[in-house]
Motif scaffolding. Sequence first.
Motif, PDB file in Angstrom:
ATOM      1  N   SER A  74      24.038  35.767 -17.077  1.00  0.00           N
ATOM      2  CA  SER A  74      23.242  34.578 -16.800  1.00  0.00           C
ATOM      3  C   SER A  74      22.540  34.769 -15.459  1.00  0.00           C
ATOM      4  O   SER A  74      23.108  35.359 -14.543  1.00  0.00           O
ATOM      5  CB  SER A  74      24.156  33.354 -16.747  1.00  0.00           C
ATOM      6  N   VAL A  75      21.315  34.263 -15.347  1.00  0.00           N
ATOM      7  CA  VAL A  75      20.539  34.407 -14.110  1.00  0.00           C
ATOM      8  C   VAL A  75      19.852  33.082 -13.782  1.00  0.00           C
ATOM      9  O   VAL A  75      19.278  32.437 -14.662  1.00  0.00           O
ATOM     10  CB  VAL A  75      19.460  35.512 -14.250  1.00  0.00           C
ATOM     11  N   LEU A  76      19.894  32.696 -12.515  1.00  0.00           N
ATOM     12  CA  LEU A  76      19.125  31.569 -11.982  1.00  0.00           C
ATOM     13  C   LEU A  76      18.337  32.097 -10.791  1.00  0.00           C
ATOM     14  O   LEU A  76      18.879  32.849  -9.980  1.00  0.00           O
ATOM     15  CB  LEU A  76      20.037  30.433 -11.526  1.00  0.00           C
ATOM     16  N   THR A  77      17.078  31.692 -10.681  1.00  0.00           N
ATOM     17  CA  THR A  77      16.254  32.178  -9.572  1.00  0.00           C
ATOM     18  C   THR A  77      15.611  31.008  -8.827  1.00  0.00           C
ATOM     19  O   THR A  77      15.370  29.943  -9.397  1.00  0.00           O
ATOM     20  CB  THR A  77      15.139  33.112 -10.074  1.00  0.00           C
ATOM     21  N   ASP A  78      15.341  31.253  -7.555  1.00  0.00           N
ATOM     22  CA  ASP A  78      14.679  30.286  -6.684  1.00  0.00           C
ATOM     23  C   ASP A  78      13.619  31.048  -5.880  1.00  0.00           C
ATOM     24  O   ASP A  78      13.863  31.438  -4.744  1.00  0.00           O
ATOM     25  CB  ASP A  78      15.706  29.628  -5.765  1.00  0.00           C
TER      26      ASP A  78
END
Length: 156
Positions: A74-78
Amino acid sequence: MTELTHETMEQTMRDYFEACNAGDVEAVASYFTDDAVHYFPPGMYRGPFEGGRTIGERWSEAVETIGSVWTVDSVLTDPENAKAVMEWTHFKTKEGTVLRGDEWYEFDPETGLIREIRAYYAAPQSPDLDRHELGGFDYEGRGYPLEPPIERDSSL
């Protein structure tokens, strides 16, 4: 200069893991700034890895010695803050163990390269356990890998 977007950040992280799985020192190093640091929980892996080449050498060594295979789960980016987080699985195929955790990434906004990774593990790494995972979490039901996606020769 690489523009940081959700897509470019996630692709960089996935490509970095692909290079790790290949045990390719130079490819791994190419995703990092010269002064990059990869941090770990206390007592893990002889301390932080400093510099892209060192990061590549250490992961190449892990592929060779313990049959490491990593997956991106899983990946979350900002992009606005040049930060991201990835949940991963680390299969140590020659040891028959599984380690799960996540890593916080900081990117260099000018180059798009990774300048810092902070690794956090789902549980302390115990020599008495074959699987280091969250207790009671339905990994299979949520679609997480239960076996490494590539085979390693366990006789090496």
